[in-house]
Enzyme design. Structure first.
Site, PDB file in Angstrom:
ATOM      1  N   ARG A  46      28.175  -7.687  52.666  1.00 43.85           N
ATOM      2  CA  ARG A  46      29.256  -7.690  53.667  1.00 43.85           C
ATOM      3  C   ARG A  46      28.939  -6.700  54.780  1.00 43.85           C
ATOM      4  O   ARG A  46      29.140  -6.982  55.961  1.00 43.85           O
ATOM      5  CB  ARG A  46      30.602  -7.336  52.999  1.00 43.85           C
ATOM      6  N   LYS A 137      46.545  -5.251  63.084  1.00 46.34           N
ATOM      7  CA  LYS A 137      46.953  -6.651  62.966  1.00 46.34           C
ATOM      8  C   LYS A 137      47.765  -6.870  61.698  1.00 46.34           C
ATOM      9  O   LYS A 137      47.468  -6.272  60.660  1.00 46.34           O
ATOM     10  CB  LYS A 137      45.707  -7.547  62.909  1.00 46.34           C
ATOM     11  N   LYS A 220      49.560 -12.785  68.824  1.00 48.51           N
ATOM     12  CA  LYS A 220      48.459 -13.641  68.341  1.00 48.51           C
ATOM     13  C   LYS A 220      49.065 -14.876  67.685  1.00 48.51           C
ATOM     14  O   LYS A 220      49.356 -14.877  66.488  1.00 48.51           O
ATOM     15  CB  LYS A 220      47.583 -12.855  67.357  1.00 48.51           C
TER      16      LYS A 220
HETATM   17  P1  13P Z   1      40.880 -17.625  62.532  1.00 50.97           P
HETATM   18  O1  13P Z   1      40.481 -17.616  63.993  1.00 50.97           O
HETATM   19  O2  13P Z   1      39.759 -17.977  61.618  1.00 50.97           O
HETATM   20  O3  13P Z   1      42.151 -18.384  62.311  1.00 50.97           O
HETATM   21  O4  13P Z   1      41.186 -16.119  62.152  1.00 50.97           O
HETATM   22  C1  13P Z   1      41.888 -15.338  63.011  1.00 50.97           C
HETATM   23  C2  13P Z   1      42.667 -14.360  62.254  1.00 50.97           C
HETATM   24  O5  13P Z   1      42.521 -13.175  62.440  1.00 50.97           O
HETATM   25  C3  13P Z   1      43.649 -14.855  61.278  1.00 50.97           C
HETATM   26  O6  13P Z   1      44.472 -13.816  60.860  1.00 50.97           O
END
Ligand code: 13P
Length: 341
Positions: A46, A137, A220
């Site tokens: 990773r 996030k 987002k």
């Molecule tokens: P994806 O673009 O693969 O949906 O992932 C974005 C993300 O951070 C989901 O929490």
């Protein structure tokens, strides 16, 4: 809270021509991705994989404004001992951190979940800030199906998102507020629109009640798309028009930017949709990407866990990052895909 500083970071995250790399896959998710390319998921594999991405200087310096990290990665060092977070900073990109702790079944709501991680979040945020994280996030998950989503799931998840966002701002960290309506079902684009509208309205209501400063956050969201299993898929123009209409109806102009998730769209669809929205133009917020899969599927395949493939993995990542950077300005063209591939 120093709002001017939060605002400046949020603006930098969504600056035209750049977007966010979501490299914050949990241990379970990265294992799934590595299984698909035949790579064992170990702490070292990773690390090697993420080091490859963060050392892709063309992509990182030119196209990536910020990187979302997973807890393991923010404390990890590169092979030469440099902290991985420093590689991001040295490229002029802003480090961020996923702080939710995944989902759990929501009681009394079969098939629905609540995102957890609020307990002791204030202390965790302070440690992440000290380490260098300047944004965070939290992902709420809303599924569409027979009789769902329920209002209980929409409200509870919106409430938790706002609790998280308020804690972030108090810790001088910009919250990325991510209410994801999944595209897994067989629903059409209009059902996705209707559910996402409800989810966004509820989310902004909770953000208001909990005194979150909109100027110091990033949204987002998912785009308005048909479910993957739907017989009728919407075209690029329809997705762009409906998503822009939806966002205009729900997202206050005080929000500096909107950075979409890719959610299972193909690489090129995710780019084309973002580009088409930015070509419509005249929007009160910057629209860019915060993609996980749509930025990483190609480099994962090219790398396949082999040190000899690092340059190929970096080239694949740089290509996707550049395509999305162009889309963030509405300057992408499908012809550029084959030329540069
Ligand atoms: P994806 O673009 O693969 O949906 O992932 C974005 C993300 O951070 C989901 O929490």
């Amino acid at each position: 809270m120093k709002l001017a500083e939060l605002h400046a970071i949020a603006q930098a995250m969504v600056q035209p021509g750049k977007g966010i790399l979501a490299a914050d896959e949990s241990a379970g998710t990265i294992k799934k991705r590595f299984d698909a390319i035949g790579v064992a998921s170990t702490e070292q594999s990773r690390r090697d994989y993420r080091e490859m991405l963060f050392r892709s200087s063309a992509a990182m310096q030119g196209c990536i404004s910020g990187v979302i990290l997973y807890d393991e990665t923010i404390w990890q060092d590169a092979a030469d001992g440099t902290p991985l977070i420093k590689l991001i900073e040295q490229a002029g990109s802003i480090p961020g951190i996923k702080v939710d702790e995944g989902t759990q079944p929501l009681p009394c709501c079969p098939g629905e979940t609540i995102t957890i991680g609020l307990d002791r979040l204030a202390e965790r945020l302070a440690r992440y800030y000290e380490r260098g994280a300047r944004f965070a996030k939290w992902r709420a998950v809303i599924d569409i199906g027979d009789g769902i989503p329920s209002y209980a799931a929409i409200h509870t998840n919106a409430h938790a998102l706002a609790r998280y966002a308020a804690l972030c701002q108090a810790a001088q960290i910009v919250p990325i507020v991510e209410p994801e309506v999944l595209m897994d079902g067989g629903h059409d684009i209009d059902r996705c629109y209707e559910v996402t509208e409800f989810v966004l309205k509820e989310t902004f209501q909770e953000l208001y009640y909990q005194k979150v400063a909109l100027e110091g956050m990033i949204l987002k969201p998912n785009m308005a798309v048909a479910g993957k299993k739907a017989a009728k898929q919407a075209g690029i123009a329809e997705v762009a028009e409906k998503t822009v209409k939806l966002l205009k109806a729900c997202v206050p102009a005080a929000v500096p930017g909107i950075a979409f998730l890719s959610g299972g769209q193909s690489d090129q669809d995710a780019t084309a949709h973002l580009d088409a929205m930015n070509k419509i133009g005249g929007l009160p917020w910057h629209l860019t990407f915060s993609y996980g899969r749509a930025l990483q599927a190609a480099p994962q395949k090219a790398w396949a866990g082999q040190a000899a493939n690092v340059a190929a993995g970096q080239a694949a990542f740089s290509h996707r990052a550049r395509m999305n950077a162009l889309a963030s300005r509405g300057q992408w063209d499908a012809a550029l895909e084959s030329k540069a591939a």
